[in-house]
Design a protein around this motif. Structure first.
Motif, PDB file in Angstrom:
ATOM      1  N   GLU A  51      -0.625  -1.148  -5.794  1.00  0.00           N
ATOM      2  CA  GLU A  51      -0.474  -1.152  -4.338  1.00  0.00           C
ATOM      3  C   GLU A  51      -1.528  -0.267  -3.683  1.00  0.00           C
ATOM      4  N   GLU A  57      -4.288  -1.480  -1.036  1.00  0.00           N
ATOM      5  CA  GLU A  57      -4.411  -0.819   0.264  1.00  0.00           C
ATOM      6  C   GLU A  57      -5.833  -0.334   0.500  1.00  0.00           C
ATOM      7  N   ASP A 116      15.954  -4.180   7.242  1.00  0.00           N
ATOM      8  CA  ASP A 116      14.835  -3.280   6.965  1.00  0.00           C
ATOM      9  C   ASP A 116      13.482  -3.932   7.230  1.00  0.00           C
ATOM     10  N   PRO A 165       7.853  -6.312   6.006  1.00  0.00           N
ATOM     11  CA  PRO A 165       8.416  -4.990   5.691  1.00  0.00           C
ATOM     12  C   PRO A 165       7.943  -3.901   6.653  1.00  0.00           C
ATOM     13  N   LYS A 166       8.863  -3.007   6.999  1.00  0.00           N
ATOM     14  CA  LYS A 166       8.517  -1.886   7.879  1.00  0.00           C
ATOM     15  C   LYS A 166       7.577  -0.910   7.191  1.00  0.00           C
ATOM     16  N   GLN A 167       7.824  -0.655   5.927  1.00  0.00           N
ATOM     17  CA  GLN A 167       7.131   0.428   5.242  1.00  0.00           C
ATOM     18  C   GLN A 167       5.762   0.026   4.695  1.00  0.00           C
ATOM     19  N   ARG A 168       5.587  -1.251   4.399  1.00  0.00           N
ATOM     20  CA  ARG A 168       4.331  -1.675   3.767  1.00  0.00           C
ATOM     21  C   ARG A 168       3.198  -1.753   4.796  1.00  0.00           C
ATOM     22  N   GLN A 169       2.019  -1.315   4.373  1.00  0.00           N
ATOM     23  CA  GLN A 169       0.846  -1.413   5.236  1.00  0.00           C
ATOM     24  C   GLN A 169       0.476  -2.873   5.439  1.00  0.00           C
TER      25      GLN A 169
END
Length: 294
Positions: free
Chosen positions: A76, A80, A154, A276-280
């Motif tokens: 990941e 990124e 989420d 997803p909220k958290q994934r870039q």
């Protein structure tokens, strides 16, 4: 060697996520044989088996699961880093993978994708049609499209099109044989064409009037798995069914279908694209979301 290692590790992670060599290859842009070769080469290099393989299934061994847990965060970070370089480009590029229901693709998503591809010639889109609610993170998708009420809590949801309305419809021939129901509870006396999700759950028809909500588990000898087949069965006169108004409208306008219980059929929030909220976000997904929000 370092390049080969990275390719083999990426193939391993994709197979572990999908539990399938073909789908892993589709994600990576490789043939199934190339993915299989990469896994064999990695297993030979490490000296351990990474997957249990049968003719019907693929699952990580204990060693494979341990490697995946250690490897996934590192991959990941690599993705990124590469995506961060993509931001220096004048225009977004790369692959955008979306999982959506057939109904959403036909009524809302396809025309928007046409415009998006015209605006961004360096972006590739891979669209999978799926009636069930899937784990888009585990399955390697950037985004999903479902009815707003089905979007996991989420996730970030972006409206895709206007509110929708479901209708109970039948052919004129069916209504000549059976009087139209005047209340949703009378549906138990009718031949109903039901919808079954991939998970096996059968959809219960939902109604609302004057603040009164009602859910009916309708009977029926025919159960189908997609809306286009259901519409065909309605046109054949088999029975009543619940379909989206947008899909039924051409047949209602030309008289091949009739809507019943319309005063019980209310509007509800339509489709939403979610991620997803958290994934870039990738540059391709960000560009698509920006276009939707315009």
């Amino acid at each position: 060697m370092a390049s080969d290692n990275l390719t083999h590790l990426a193939a391993f992670a994709a197979v572990a996520r999908h539990r399938n060599f073909r789908r892993a290859g589709a994600e990576l842009g490789l043939s199934t044989s190339a993915v299989s070769y990469a896994i064999r080469a990695l297993e030979e290099r490490l000296g351990v088996g990474l997957f249990h393989r049968t003719t019907r299934s693929v699952a990580p061994t204990e060693a494979g699961q341990r490697l995946l847990e250690r490897l996934q965060p590192a991959l990941e970070q690599v993705n990124e880093a590469l995506e961060e370089m993509n931001r220096f480009r004048a225009a977004p590029a790369g692959l955008l993978r979306i999982n959506a229901t057939r109904a959403a693709v036909g009524t809302q998503l396809r025309p928007r994708l046409v415009r998006f591809l015209q605006l961004h010639p360096d972006v590739r889109v891979e669209l999978t049609e799926d009636e069930d609610l899937v784990d888009i993170v585990a399955d390697g998708y950037d985004a999903g499209v479902r009815l707003h009420e089905s979007v996991p809590e989420d996730m970030v949801a972006v409206p895709l099109g206007p509110p929708l309305r479901g209708l109970i419809v039948a052919s004129p021939a069916y209504l000549q044989r059976r009087p139209a129901p005047r209340h949703p509870r009378e549906l138990v006396q009718h031949e109903c064409i039901r919808f079954r999700f991939v998970s096996g759950r059968v959809y219960k028809w939902q109604f609302e009037r004057d603040g009164q909500a009602l859910e009916v588990d309708v009977p029926g000898r025919l159960t189908l798995g997609n809306q286009s087949s259901i519409i065909g069965a309605v046109l054949d006169g088999i029975g009543l069914s619940y379909v989206l108004e947008d899909a039924a409208r051409p047949y209602l306008d030309d008289g091949r279908m009739v809507a019943v219980l319309e005063d019980w059929c209310d509007v509800f929030p339509g489709f939403a694209l979610y991620y997803p909220k958290q994934r870039q976000m990738t540059a391709a997904l960000r560009a698509f979301v920006d276009m939707l929000r315009e």
